[in-house]
Design an enzyme around this catalytic site. Sequence first.
Site, PDB file in Angstrom:
ATOM      1  N   LYS A  19       0.709  -1.348  -0.194  1.00 19.27           N
ATOM      2  CA  LYS A  19      -0.090   0.000   0.017  1.00 19.27           C
ATOM      3  C   LYS A  19       0.979   1.228   0.114  1.00 19.27           C
ATOM      4  O   LYS A  19       1.986   1.106   0.518  1.00 19.27           O
ATOM      5  CB  LYS A  19      -0.722  -0.003   1.205  1.00 19.27           C
TER       6      LYS A  19
HETATM    7  P1  NAD Z   1     -12.968   7.015  -3.513  1.00 24.28           P
HETATM    8  O1  NAD Z   1     -12.050   8.101  -3.018  1.00 24.28           O
HETATM    9  O2  NAD Z   1     -13.383   7.054  -4.853  1.00 24.28           O
HETATM   10  O3  NAD Z   1     -14.213   7.061  -2.643  1.00 24.28           O
HETATM   11  C1  NAD Z   1     -14.189   7.469  -1.239  1.00 24.28           C
HETATM   12  C2  NAD Z   1     -15.537   7.780  -0.756  1.00 24.28           C
HETATM   13  O4  NAD Z   1     -15.752   7.850   0.775  1.00 24.28           O
HETATM   14  C3  NAD Z   1     -16.009   9.332  -1.074  1.00 24.28           C
HETATM   15  O5  NAD Z   1     -17.564   9.405  -1.553  1.00 24.28           O
HETATM   16  C4  NAD Z   1     -15.538  10.184  -0.027  1.00 24.28           C
HETATM   17  O6  NAD Z   1     -16.469  11.451  -0.112  1.00 24.28           O
HETATM   18  C5  NAD Z   1     -15.875   9.111   1.069  1.00 24.28           C
HETATM   19  N1  NAD Z   1     -15.495   9.577   2.440  1.00 24.28           N
HETATM   20  C6  NAD Z   1     -14.120   9.836   2.498  1.00 24.28           C
HETATM   21  N2  NAD Z   1     -13.949  10.384   3.830  1.00 24.28           N
HETATM   22  C7  NAD Z   1     -15.081   9.884   4.635  1.00 24.28           C
HETATM   23  C8  NAD Z   1     -15.681  10.193   5.818  1.00 24.28           C
HETATM   24  N3  NAD Z   1     -14.743  10.639   6.791  1.00 24.28           N
HETATM   25  N4  NAD Z   1     -17.011   9.809   6.136  1.00 24.28           N
HETATM   26  C9  NAD Z   1     -17.887   9.464   5.253  1.00 24.28           C
HETATM   27  N5  NAD Z   1     -17.394   9.399   4.032  1.00 24.28           N
HETATM   28  C10 NAD Z   1     -16.162   9.522   3.693  1.00 24.28           C
HETATM   29  O7  NAD Z   1     -12.332   5.725  -2.696  1.00 24.28           O
HETATM   30  P2  NAD Z   1     -12.803   4.237  -3.092  1.00 24.28           P
HETATM   31  O8  NAD Z   1     -11.767   3.697  -4.133  1.00 24.28           O
HETATM   32  O9  NAD Z   1     -14.201   3.859  -3.527  1.00 24.28           O
HETATM   33  O10 NAD Z   1     -12.337   3.387  -1.888  1.00 24.28           O
HETATM   34  C11 NAD Z   1     -13.218   3.316  -0.711  1.00 24.28           C
HETATM   35  C12 NAD Z   1     -12.878   2.219   0.236  1.00 24.28           C
HETATM   36  O11 NAD Z   1     -12.809   0.937  -0.357  1.00 24.28           O
HETATM   37  C13 NAD Z   1     -11.406   2.473   0.846  1.00 24.28           C
HETATM   38  O12 NAD Z   1     -11.349   1.754   2.248  1.00 24.28           O
HETATM   39  C14 NAD Z   1     -10.425   1.707  -0.155  1.00 24.28           C
HETATM   40  O13 NAD Z   1      -9.390   1.393   0.687  1.00 24.28           O
HETATM   41  C15 NAD Z   1     -11.600   0.439  -0.334  1.00 24.28           C
HETATM   42  N6  NAD Z   1     -10.964  -0.189  -1.425  1.00 24.28           N
HETATM   43  C16 NAD Z   1     -10.975   0.371  -2.661  1.00 24.28           C
HETATM   44  C17 NAD Z   1     -10.749  -0.705  -3.721  1.00 24.28           C
HETATM   45  C18 NAD Z   1     -10.768   0.098  -5.332  1.00 24.28           C
HETATM   46  O14 NAD Z   1     -10.778  -0.596  -6.200  1.00 24.28           O
HETATM   47  N7  NAD Z   1     -10.824   1.467  -5.423  1.00 24.28           N
HETATM   48  C19 NAD Z   1     -10.581  -1.948  -3.751  1.00 24.28           C
HETATM   49  C20 NAD Z   1     -10.806  -2.382  -2.366  1.00 24.28           C
HETATM   50  C21 NAD Z   1     -10.870  -1.642  -1.338  1.00 24.28           C
END
Ligand code: NAD
Length: 417
Positions: free
Chosen positions: A108
């Site tokens: 990461k």
């Molecule tokens: P992203 O940046 O596209 O979206 C994040 C979302 O969370 C946004 O809507 C943001 O406004 C919201 N957010 C941020 N801080 C917040 C808070 N304090 N309270 C409420 N909402 C909040 O990110 P993503 O890629 O969708 O990732 C989201 C989660 O999924 C993370 O934990 C990430 O590690 C995990 N994840 C992502 C992927 C991927 O393929 N992108 C894969 C596995 C896991």
Amino acid sequence: MSSPAPLNPREIVDRNFTRAAERLGLNEEQKLLLKLPFREVKVEVPVRLNDGSLKVFIGFRIQHSGVRGPAKGGLRYHPAVDADEMRALAEAMTWKTAVVNIPFGGAKGGIACDPRVMPRAEVERMTRKFVARIHLLIGPNRDVPAPDVNTNAQVMSWIFDEYSSRHGYSPACVTGKPLELGGSQGREQATGRGVLLVLAEHLKDLGRSLRGQKIVLQGFGNVGSNAALLLAEQGAEIIAVSDVHGGIVSKDRKGLPVRDLVEHVKKTGSVVKFPGPEAISNEDLLVLECDVLIPAALECVLHKDNAGRVKAKMIAEAANLPTTPAADDIFDKKGITVLPDILTNAGGVTVSYFEWAQNLQQVSWDEERVNADLEKYMTRAYRAVAALAAQKKLSLKQAAYQIGVERVARAEALRGT
Ligand code: NAD
């Protein structure tokens, strides 16, 4: 009164790893080798801002394990990024890639910054400088970054370009790229689709389907919005959603029009002010009555102070490490099933594996093949986790960690030290 210590996602991987290692009878040497990160780098990232001043950001890349293949994991741009958070997330990636049985380790990385207030040109310069600092340590056979919070296909394109300008054309150095640069069909939706597949499979075991399930979602970015769209297509009702700015809940607790909501977010940058539903805070959203609560934002959002008030029947962990050990214990006692992150959100890294494999072979699969293979990997992983959980009377999380840790331990033993 002093404020409480911030919740540390390290506690989550530490507890789950330790329990799995004990059940597997691993000795101290094995535990040490499996637990310590293989390599950690912290770099300064100096960026000339648009106003001519210089700002130095701090970036990290933690490669937790490369035993089963190149290290693999997202790159996060967020003010809270620090070494401890990155270590925990990197370790979770090691167990995740092993649970879905793809040939990667775990990594990461991130930069402590707030890209939401930075002009695009500054984000680009920061990304390129970060790659300049770490390019010798990443690459198709070493460590392959991917999108995470606040990074996307555009950021991956800059990484691909910067890395390729030093090492020659290397699309497999990063995944989550746009299709034009060797991205895979289905990658954007893959994590959300994986969440749907695991949830559907679990509901099948309970004799139910997605149709009519009332779902509450925290986080409406890549993972949350795609999960919402796909779940709604299958007849689930997304009754509340939120993002960093706040949340909304449907007044009659019927499904929100997700497609319109996605368009609204594209235009305004947030779910708030979507016409119709009521406003709700992120704290209150997590304790709404529903069938399935899907945290899809950040770590440690379910903890000892709110877990007792959670009214969901089931939790599908789309975010990484959203549930602290204390909250897990409370959910266990209350009979709330937790579909664990290292299984439930593994769809993204699985399609990243397909993207990497396509890039290495210079071929391109159609979306049907990507989605069919994703279903195969996710279903197989769920079945193995559910079978072990039933056989050993473990939670799904404990079973998933046990499978992940055992696979890595076996590979480590075979390779030797
Ligand atoms: P992203 O940046 O596209 O979206 C994040 C979302 O969370 C946004 O809507 C943001 O406004 C919201 N957010 C941020 N801080 C917040 C808070 N304090 N309270 C409420 N909402 C909040 O990110 P993503 O890629 O969708 O990732 C989201 C989660 O999924 C993370 O934990 C990430 O590690 C995990 N994840 C992502 C992927 C991927 O393929 N992108 C894969 C596995 C896991």
